[in-house]
Motif scaffolding. Structure first.
Motif, PDB file in Angstrom:
ATOM      1  N   ASP A   1       0.797  -1.225   0.000  1.00  0.00           N
ATOM      2  CA  ASP A   1       0.000   0.000   0.000  1.00  0.00           C
ATOM      3  C   ASP A   1       0.827   1.270   0.000  1.00  0.00           C
ATOM      4  OD1 ASP A   1       1.017  -0.442   2.507  1.00  0.00           O
ATOM      5  OD2 ASP A   1      -0.717   0.372   3.565  1.00  0.00           O
ATOM      6  N   ALA A   2       2.144   1.163   0.224  1.00  0.00           N
ATOM      7  CA  ALA A   2       2.937   2.382   0.318  1.00  0.00           C
ATOM      8  C   ALA A   2       4.414   2.075   0.087  1.00  0.00           C
ATOM      9  CB  ALA A   2       2.744   3.046   1.681  1.00  0.00           C
ATOM     10  N   LEU A   3       5.149   3.121  -0.241  1.00  0.00           N
ATOM     11  CA  LEU A   3       6.607   3.058  -0.339  1.00  0.00           C
ATOM     12  C   LEU A   3       7.171   3.926   0.769  1.00  0.00           C
ATOM     13  CD1 LEU A   3       9.316   2.415  -1.825  1.00  0.00           C
ATOM     14  CD2 LEU A   3       8.922   4.532  -3.135  1.00  0.00           C
ATOM     15  N   GLY A   4       7.998   3.314   1.613  1.00  0.00           N
ATOM     16  CA  GLY A   4       8.635   4.053   2.687  1.00  0.00           C
ATOM     17  C   GLY A   4      10.045   4.472   2.296  1.00  0.00           C
ATOM     18  N   ILE A   5      10.409   5.703   2.598  1.00  0.00           N
ATOM     19  CA  ILE A   5      11.730   6.238   2.266  1.00  0.00           C
ATOM     20  C   ILE A   5      12.338   6.830   3.525  1.00  0.00           C
ATOM     21  CG2 ILE A   5      13.028   7.896   0.869  1.00  0.00           C
ATOM     22  CD1 ILE A   5      10.723   7.835  -1.133  1.00  0.00           C
TER      23      ILE A   5
ATOM     24  N   ALA B   1       5.180  14.864  -1.013  1.00  0.00           N
ATOM     25  CA  ALA B   1       4.494  13.792  -0.283  1.00  0.00           C
ATOM     26  C   ALA B   1       3.019  14.122  -0.085  1.00  0.00           C
ATOM     27  CB  ALA B   1       5.181  13.565   1.059  1.00  0.00           C
ATOM     28  N   ARG B   2       2.730  15.377   0.261  1.00  0.00           N
ATOM     29  CA  ARG B   2       1.341  15.774   0.508  1.00  0.00           C
ATOM     30  C   ARG B   2       0.496  15.658  -0.754  1.00  0.00           C
ATOM     31  NH1 ARG B   2      -2.043  19.475  -0.547  1.00  0.00           N
ATOM     32  NH2 ARG B   2      -0.522  20.506  -1.914  1.00  0.00           N
ATOM     33  N   THR B   3       1.075  16.038  -1.891  1.00  0.00           N
ATOM     34  CA  THR B   3       0.331  15.973  -3.152  1.00  0.00           C
ATOM     35  C   THR B   3      -0.130  14.559  -3.460  1.00  0.00           C
ATOM     36  OG1 THR B   3       1.592  17.857  -4.017  1.00  0.00           O
ATOM     37  CG2 THR B   3       0.465  16.455  -5.625  1.00  0.00           C
ATOM     38  N   LEU B   4       0.674  13.579  -3.090  1.00  0.00           N
ATOM     39  CA  LEU B   4       0.315  12.177  -3.345  1.00  0.00           C
ATOM     40  C   LEU B   4      -0.492  11.564  -2.206  1.00  0.00           C
ATOM     41  CD1 LEU B   4       3.691  10.899  -4.869  1.00  0.00           C
ATOM     42  CD2 LEU B   4       1.587  11.479  -6.083  1.00  0.00           C
ATOM     43  N   GLY B   5      -0.808  12.367  -1.185  1.00  0.00           N
ATOM     44  CA  GLY B   5      -1.567  11.849  -0.061  1.00  0.00           C
ATOM     45  C   GLY B   5      -0.708  11.125   0.956  1.00  0.00           C
ATOM     46  N   GLY B   6       0.605  11.366   0.932  1.00  0.00           N
ATOM     47  CA  GLY B   6       1.511  10.687   1.845  1.00  0.00           C
ATOM     48  C   GLY B   6       1.851  11.530   3.060  1.00  0.00           C
ATOM     49  N   THR B   7       2.806  11.033   3.842  1.00  0.00           N
ATOM     50  CA  THR B   7       3.248  11.733   5.041  1.00  0.00           C
ATOM     51  C   THR B   7       4.735  12.031   4.921  1.00  0.00           C
ATOM     52  OG1 THR B   7       3.727   9.642   6.190  1.00  0.00           O
ATOM     53  CG2 THR B   7       1.509  10.576   6.452  1.00  0.00           C
TER      54      THR B   7
ATOM     55  N   CYS C   1       9.503   9.474   4.904  1.00  0.00           N
ATOM     56  CA  CYS C   1       8.193   9.740   4.318  1.00  0.00           C
ATOM     57  C   CYS C   1       7.561   8.428   3.873  1.00  0.00           C
ATOM     58  CB  CYS C   1       8.286  10.707   3.151  1.00  0.00           C
ATOM     59  SG  CYS C   1       9.074  10.032   1.689  1.00  0.00           S
ATOM     60  N   GLN C   2       6.263   8.473   3.731  1.00  0.00           N
ATOM     61  CA  GLN C   2       5.474   7.359   3.233  1.00  0.00           C
ATOM     62  C   GLN C   2       4.663   7.840   2.032  1.00  0.00           C
ATOM     63  OE1 GLN C   2       5.439   4.170   4.528  1.00  0.00           O
ATOM     64  NE2 GLN C   2       7.013   4.750   6.030  1.00  0.00           N
ATOM     65  N   LEU C   3       4.834   7.171   0.909  1.00  0.00           N
ATOM     66  CA  LEU C   3       4.116   7.529  -0.307  1.00  0.00           C
ATOM     67  C   LEU C   3       3.124   6.402  -0.649  1.00  0.00           C
ATOM     68  CD1 LEU C   3       7.060   8.874  -2.506  1.00  0.00           C
ATOM     69  CD2 LEU C   3       5.563  10.166  -0.967  1.00  0.00           C
ATOM     70  N   PRO C   4       1.829   6.671  -0.578  1.00  0.00           N
ATOM     71  CA  PRO C   4       0.861   5.621  -0.906  1.00  0.00           C
ATOM     72  C   PRO C   4       0.927   5.252  -2.381  1.00  0.00           C
ATOM     73  CG  PRO C   4      -0.235   7.719  -0.625  1.00  0.00           C
ATOM     74  CD  PRO C   4       1.200   7.943  -0.222  1.00  0.00           C
ATOM     75  N   VAL C   5       0.715   3.976  -2.674  1.00  0.00           N
ATOM     76  CA  VAL C   5       0.708   3.499  -4.059  1.00  0.00           C
ATOM     77  C   VAL C   5      -0.607   2.820  -4.329  1.00  0.00           C
ATOM     78  CG1 VAL C   5       3.219   3.214  -4.099  1.00  0.00           C
ATOM     79  CG2 VAL C   5       1.777   1.293  -3.418  1.00  0.00           C
ATOM     80  N   GLU C   6      -0.940   2.733  -5.596  1.00  0.00           N
ATOM     81  CA  GLU C   6      -2.169   2.056  -5.987  1.00  0.00           C
ATOM     82  C   GLU C   6      -1.990   0.558  -5.831  1.00  0.00           C
ATOM     83  OE1 GLU C   6      -2.699   3.245  -9.945  1.00  0.00           O
ATOM     84  OE2 GLU C   6      -3.095   5.375  -9.483  1.00  0.00           O
TER      85      GLU C   6
END
Length: 387
Positions: free
Chosen positions: A330-334, A360-366, A380-385
């Protein structure tokens, strides 16, 4: 002042035209005797002319002074019949009164005007005509008043609907313009972040290499040559990537230079090589099963790592930097963590951190950044489809 008595609205040319036409037709009917007859007791004279003038003026001013002009018009109509002037064209006056009050003051004011018109009209008819004619004329007066109110209500509803539609169209246009401005602003920010990330990382690496070359050029020329070669390579890659970023802004030139592929995590080794050329020991750890990511996530992840490394090179005074990528369904952690002690780890003016946070915010991440242990960490955490 009460809106029923006075409204701050000057008569228009249509009001003037209606008043003049109404007064002219009534006067013509009374003077010539052509048209609908009346009680026929009195020839048209100065009094009749004064009544016509009053009706004309009241009709012109009817929307500025609704109630006073309505009273004036109805009074003039009653006097016209009581004094016995020729012609029933003046019956257009109560129609104008009922329609005007309904439009200007609303449905209930129009109904009240209609009832008053019926009352005064039937009373006058009772005084002037016999019993059998009283019934006929009274029915006509009632139908005339009711139809006038209904006609006025139809016009009022149409005007109100048109006003609502006009306001809705204007609101939609404002929302469209605001949305267009928002999209333009977002695109400007995106372009600014892209150019910043490309230039800042390369310039930081070039600055470090130039400093090394300047420091060792007399004692270790070969080391200086390596630094100059690194500067040449970095500047060439930066120019190529900048051309790719700018080329992507023009759809017809999206593949302006295929030798410089789009930024993605596949190019992560290039970033670590630049960091190592600046004197850092860079390590990359991958957790989870690497998978194909959406293009937007790939780009954001690459830029975040790039900007984090740029901050480390420029501000951290670090010797090591560790990059960790965590692939989940569900997400990519960096995570980018250094062992530096410089307060500049926060990115100087803070524009770098702001850019990473915005991506990060634009993609709905943290996004989070701060000092940890003996260094500085960007996470950061970037949600993925779902894949």
């Amino acid at each position: 002042m009460n809106a029923a008595w006075f409204r701050d609205r000057r008569p228009s040319r249509y009001d003037l035209a209606l008043g003049l036409v109404t007064g002219g037709v009534i006067a013509f009917n009374g003077i010539t005797g052509i048209g609908l007859g009346g009680v026929d007791l009195r020839r048209f004279d100065v009094v009749g002319a004064l009544l016509v003038a009053a009706v004309t003026a009241a009709t012109i001013l009817r929307r500025r002074y609704p109630v006073p002009t309505a009273v004036t018009n109805l009074t003039c109509m009653l006097l016209w019949f009581l004094l016995g002037f020729y012609g029933r064209v003046i019956l257009i006056v109560p129609i104008i009164v009922c329609v005007t009050l309904t439009i200007v003051l609303g449905r209930w004011s129009g109904i009240l005007a209609g009832l008053l018109t019926i009352g005064f009209g039937t009373g006058t008819i009772r005084l002037l005509f016999s019993d059998h004619r009283f019934v006929d004329y009274s029915v006509i007066a009632v139908l005339l008043a009711l139809s006038s109110v209904a006609f006025g209500e139809a016009i009022r509803y149409n005007l109100a609907w048109r006003k609502v539609m006009t306001e809705r169209v204007a609101q939609l246009e404002r929302e469209r313009d605001a949305e267009a401005a928002r999209l333009v602003n977002e695109e400007r920010l995106r372009i600014a972040y892209e150019v910043h990330d490309v230039i800042a990382h390369s310039i930081a690496s070039i600055s470090v290499q130039a400093g090394v070359a300047s420091h060792v050029i007399d004692r270790r020329p070969e080391k200086a040559k390596e630094s100059l070669d690194a500067i040449k390579q970095t500047s060439t890659e930066a120019l190529g990537e900048l051309r790719s970023v700018l080329g992507a802004l023009r759809s017809q030139d999206a593949n302006l230079d295929e030798r410089h592929p789009a930024a993605s995590l596949r190019r992560l080794p290039e970033l670590t090589r630049m960091a190592e050329a600046a004197g850092l020991h860079a390590t990359v750890t991958v957790l989870g099963e690497p998978a194909t990511l959406p293009a937007a996530v790939e780009l954001a992840a690459y830029r975040i790592v790039q900007e984090a490394l740029t901050n480390v090179v420029r501000h951290a005074h670090a010797s090591k930097v560790a990059i960790q990528l965590t692939y989940r369904s569900d997400a990519l952690g960096i995570t980018v963590e250094d062992d530096g002690s410089g307060s500049g780890s926060f990115g100087g003016s803070g524009s770098g951190l702001a850019g990473m946070r915005e991506r990060a915010r634009t993609l709905g991440g943290t996004f989070d950044a701060g000092r940890v242990g003996g260094g500085f960490q960007v996470a950061c955490q970037l949600p993925v489809e779902s894949r």
